[in-house]
Design a protein around this motif. Structure first.
Motif, PDB file in Angstrom:
ATOM      1  N   ASN A  94      -4.453   4.226  15.337  1.00 55.69           N
ATOM      2  CA  ASN A  94      -3.567   3.944  14.286  1.00 55.69           C
ATOM      3  C   ASN A  94      -2.281   3.568  14.959  1.00 55.69           C
ATOM      4  OD1 ASN A  94      -4.191   4.869  11.544  1.00 55.69           O
ATOM      5  ND2 ASN A  94      -4.761   6.588  12.887  1.00 55.69           N
ATOM      6  N   HIS A 133      -1.352   0.061  13.253  1.00 53.22           N
ATOM      7  CA  HIS A 133      -0.935   0.605  11.850  1.00 53.22           C
ATOM      8  C   HIS A 133       0.359   1.060  11.910  1.00 53.22           C
ATOM      9  CE1 HIS A 133      -1.085   2.295   7.686  1.00 53.22           C
ATOM     10  NE2 HIS A 133      -1.087   3.429   8.401  1.00 53.22           N
ATOM     11  N   ALA A 188      -3.841  12.429   8.152  1.00 52.96           N
ATOM     12  CA  ALA A 188      -2.288  12.304   8.099  1.00 52.96           C
ATOM     13  C   ALA A 188      -1.712  13.394   8.854  1.00 52.96           C
ATOM     14  CB  ALA A 188      -1.746  12.380   6.656  1.00 52.96           C
ATOM     15  N   VAL A 228       0.109   8.323   7.716  1.00 59.31           N
ATOM     16  CA  VAL A 228      -1.357   8.346   7.125  1.00 59.31           C
ATOM     17  C   VAL A 228      -2.162   7.339   8.062  1.00 59.31           C
ATOM     18  CG1 VAL A 228      -1.028   6.822   5.445  1.00 59.31           C
ATOM     19  CG2 VAL A 228      -2.828   8.424   5.207  1.00 59.31           C
ATOM     20  N   TYR A 252      -4.734   4.689   8.946  1.00 56.58           N
ATOM     21  CA  TYR A 252      -4.882   3.269   8.399  1.00 56.58           C
ATOM     22  C   TYR A 252      -5.991   3.308   7.265  1.00 56.58           C
ATOM     23  CZ  TYR A 252      -8.538   1.955  11.695  1.00 56.58           C
ATOM     24  OH  TYR A 252      -9.876   2.071  12.056  1.00 56.58           O
ATOM     25  N   TYR A 296      -7.150   5.741   5.506  1.00 55.64           N
ATOM     26  CA  TYR A 296      -6.821   6.343   4.285  1.00 55.64           C
ATOM     27  C   TYR A 296      -5.660   6.324   3.282  1.00 55.64           C
ATOM     28  CZ  TYR A 296     -10.479   9.286   6.507  1.00 55.64           C
ATOM     29  OH  TYR A 296     -11.606   9.368   6.976  1.00 55.64           O
ATOM     30  N   GLU A 297      -5.097   4.974   3.854  1.00 58.81           N
ATOM     31  CA  GLU A 297      -3.911   4.436   3.084  1.00 58.81           C
ATOM     32  C   GLU A 297      -4.327   4.152   1.979  1.00 58.81           C
ATOM     33  OE1 GLU A 297       0.045   2.206   4.987  1.00 58.81           O
ATOM     34  OE2 GLU A 297      -1.711   0.868   4.823  1.00 58.81           O
ATOM     35  N   MET A 301      -1.394  11.068   0.159  1.00 57.07           N
ATOM     36  CA  MET A 301      -0.091  11.463   0.725  1.00 57.07           C
ATOM     37  C   MET A 301       0.742  12.179  -0.368  1.00 57.07           C
ATOM     38  SD  MET A 301       0.018  10.868   3.574  1.00 57.07           S
ATOM     39  CE  MET A 301       1.926  10.932   4.122  1.00 57.07           C
ATOM     40  N   ARG A 351       6.141   1.532   0.451  1.00 52.79           N
ATOM     41  CA  ARG A 351       5.007   2.614   0.210  1.00 52.79           C
ATOM     42  C   ARG A 351       5.964   3.874   0.402  1.00 52.79           C
ATOM     43  NH1 ARG A 351      -0.413   2.228   0.145  1.00 52.79           N
ATOM     44  NH2 ARG A 351      -1.191   0.055   0.517  1.00 52.79           N
ATOM     45  N   SER A 352       6.810   4.095   1.284  1.00 53.24           N
ATOM     46  CA  SER A 352       7.516   5.149   1.400  1.00 53.24           C
ATOM     47  C   SER A 352       8.565   5.457   0.426  1.00 53.24           C
ATOM     48  CB  SER A 352       8.214   5.243   2.785  1.00 53.24           C
ATOM     49  OG  SER A 352       7.171   5.721   3.705  1.00 53.24           O
TER      50      SER A 352
END
Length: 174
Positions: free
Chosen positions: A21, A24, A73, A94, A96, A98-99, A104, A134-135
């Motif tokens: 990752n 990512h 994650a 997380v 990439y 499973y994003e 989450m 996203r966050s």
């Protein structure tokens, strides 16, 4: 999916997670020197994390798939402060792969429950860069409230970045 506290036996899985990752996660983390995610570096880091957990300073978690133990994650509760503050910082990332699958929120809720129920904390703080939509969406869905903006808060990927400051209060504390 299983969420568990990281142990020293997780070095191989964590090294693999971060190597896979690297691209990512680059936009959201500090620059790392070559070898930072080597197996040897993770073995050493997990020994340090064990001591920090034992001292009550932090707790780190991983979420894995039940069929192959692949790390989906990672989560952390760091800078744990006792006394009248009873607070910590929460971090997460997380894979990439499973994003965008909705994992989450459920996984973060388990870590939040640990912070409030097992550690008896009053406040969890989580901060994000304004460009990390996203966050922002995740934290809002978890009930975090925006408290302000910190200019040049953290050096991310070699650049000082502003961050939005958020917190979640333990509903059982008064």
């Amino acid at each position: 999916m299983e969420v568990k506290v990281v142990s020293e036996s997780d070095a191989t899985r964590l090294s693999k997670f971060y190597k896979e990752n690297e691209e990512h996660l680059r936009a959201w983390g500090p620059l790392r020197e070559r070898g930072y995610h080597s197996l040897e570096a993770w073995e050493q880091r997990l020994q340090e994390w064990h001591v920090m957990r034992k001292n009550g300073n932090s707790v780190h978690f991983i979420a894995t798939l039940p069929d192959n133990n692949e790390v989906v994650a990672i989560f952390s509760l760091t800078n744990i402060v006792r006394g009248p503050f009873l607070a910590c910082n929460m971090g997460y990332a997380v894979s990439y792969k499973y994003e965008g699958r909705g994992f989450m929120k459920d996984l973060c809720q388990k870590v939040i429950e640990h912070a409030f129920n097992e550690l008896s904390l009053n406040r969890i703080m989580a901060n994000y860069m304004p460009s990390n939509h996203r966050s922002a969406t995740l934290l809002k869905s978890l009930g975090f409230c925006e408290e302000g903006e910190a200019k040049r808060y953290l050096k991310i990927n070699g650049v000082w970045e502003d961050h939005i400051l958020t917190s979640l209060l333990n509903p059982r504390k008064t």
